[in-house]
Write a protein that holds these residues in place. Sequence first.
Motif, mmCIF file in Angstrom:
data_model
loop_
_atom_site.group_PDB
_atom_site.id
_atom_site.type_symbol
_atom_site.label_atom_id
_atom_site.label_comp_id
_atom_site.label_asym_id
_atom_site.label_seq_id
_atom_site.Cartn_x
_atom_site.Cartn_y
_atom_site.Cartn_z
ATOM 1 N N GLU A 142 34.636 42.911 30.730
ATOM 2 C CA GLU A 142 33.554 43.423 29.879
ATOM 3 C C GLU A 142 33.782 43.049 28.417
ATOM 4 O OE1 GLU A 142 29.970 45.252 29.133
ATOM 5 O OE2 GLU A 142 30.872 45.185 31.128
ATOM 6 N N CYS B 89 33.503 39.127 27.925
ATOM 7 C CA CYS B 89 32.105 38.681 27.941
ATOM 8 C C CYS B 89 31.392 39.067 26.649
ATOM 9 C CB CYS B 89 31.381 39.247 29.156
ATOM 10 S SG CYS B 89 31.886 38.478 30.712
ATOM 11 N N SER B 90 31.681 40.257 26.143
ATOM 12 C CA SER B 90 31.082 40.689 24.876
ATOM 13 C C SER B 90 31.525 39.775 23.733
ATOM 14 C CB SER B 90 31.479 42.133 24.561
ATOM 15 O OG SER B 90 30.963 43.007 25.522
ATOM 16 N N HIS C 92 29.746 36.399 23.851
ATOM 17 C CA HIS C 92 28.365 36.456 23.376
ATOM 18 C C HIS C 92 28.285 36.424 21.852
ATOM 19 C CE1 HIS C 92 26.240 36.791 27.128
ATOM 20 N NE2 HIS C 92 27.093 37.727 27.533
ATOM 21 N N SER D 133 27.868 29.240 38.716
ATOM 22 C CA SER D 133 26.843 29.857 37.873
ATOM 23 C C SER D 133 25.434 29.396 38.240
ATOM 24 C CB SER D 133 27.113 29.563 36.397
ATOM 25 O OG SER D 133 27.072 28.173 36.164
ATOM 26 N N THR E 227 31.096 45.124 37.378
ATOM 27 C CA THR E 227 31.247 44.508 36.052
ATOM 28 C C THR E 227 31.142 42.991 36.154
ATOM 29 O OG1 THR E 227 32.654 46.323 35.286
ATOM 30 C CG2 THR E 227 32.779 44.254 34.058
ATOM 31 N N ALA F 138 27.461 42.131 36.959
ATOM 32 C CA ALA F 138 26.558 42.382 35.836
ATOM 33 C C ALA F 138 26.712 41.354 34.719
ATOM 34 C CB ALA F 138 26.792 43.790 35.279
ATOM 35 N N ASN F 139 27.852 40.671 34.689
ATOM 36 C CA ASN F 139 28.089 39.668 33.660
ATOM 37 C C ASN F 139 28.036 38.234 34.190
ATOM 38 O OD1 ASN F 139 28.891 41.080 31.023
ATOM 39 N ND2 ASN F 139 30.042 42.199 32.569
ATOM 40 N N HIS F 140 27.779 38.065 35.481
ATOM 41 C CA HIS F 140 27.825 36.729 36.094
ATOM 42 C C HIS F 140 26.535 35.961 35.825
ATOM 43 C CE1 HIS F 140 28.675 33.516 38.834
ATOM 44 N NE2 HIS F 140 29.849 34.056 39.119
ATOM 45 N N ARG G 85 20.869 41.164 36.725
ATOM 46 C CA ARG G 85 21.978 41.626 35.882
ATOM 47 C C ARG G 85 21.652 42.970 35.244
ATOM 48 N NH1 ARG G 85 23.499 36.743 32.202
ATOM 49 N NH2 ARG G 85 21.508 35.961 32.897
ATOM 50 N N GLN G 86 20.409 43.148 34.831
ATOM 51 C CA GLN G 86 20.012 44.445 34.272
ATOM 52 C C GLN G 86 20.187 45.546 35.314
ATOM 53 O OE1 GLN G 86 15.982 43.669 32.808
ATOM 54 N NE2 GLN G 86 16.714 44.219 30.761
ATOM 55 N N TYR H 85 23.894 46.177 35.896
ATOM 56 C CA TYR H 85 24.467 46.920 34.773
ATOM 57 C C TYR H 85 24.075 48.397 34.862
ATOM 58 C CZ TYR H 85 25.879 48.218 30.074
ATOM 59 O OH TYR H 85 26.473 48.836 29.011
#
Length: 176
Positions: free
Chosen positions: A21, A24-25, A28, A91, A135, A138-140, A148-149, A152
């Motif tokens: 988490e 990934c943050s 971004h 991906s 997690t 939700a970030n893949h 993803r929403q 999450y």
Amino acid sequence: MVCKEEVCGWFKDLSGAERIELFCSLLHMCVPIELRFIGSCLEDLARKDFIYLRDAEIKANDIAEIKKLTPDFTDEGTRSRTSFYLALLYSSNNACSHAMFELLSCLEPSLRGESAPCMDPVDSAFAEDVILILTMAANHPAFTFSQRQQLYKDLKTVEKLLQELSGKVSKIKCFM
């Protein structure tokens, strides 16, 4: 002033889900040229495990293999394979990500006992596995934005539910 050694020590002590988490943050927040450099570093690090993970990577990106996974997340093997396949999922693999999304859609209702026997949320290994899987999903990038929403949202619901039921689920620590 932030001490690099303290941050690395703190990061090392986080759970897998918390590290993902946070990482990934941070990604971004990077600009494109930083992302390309980080990508090059990651490619180099991943190269050493390429041969070892090649067969597993092929399985993780095969829709038939994904569909073999059962929605029985009480089984440690299912949780382990699910997180392993998520880690190796390309991906751009929309077909497998859709099948994986269908599988993961069973997780939150199962925790509530709505569809299958209710799982034991007091087991900390179980809780960590479930949080890690959600997690990662939700970030893949293989999942659509709306998937993803939803993942999450499910992650936050499951974290809250597990925390209420067991009081053992840790939250991501903030550092500033």
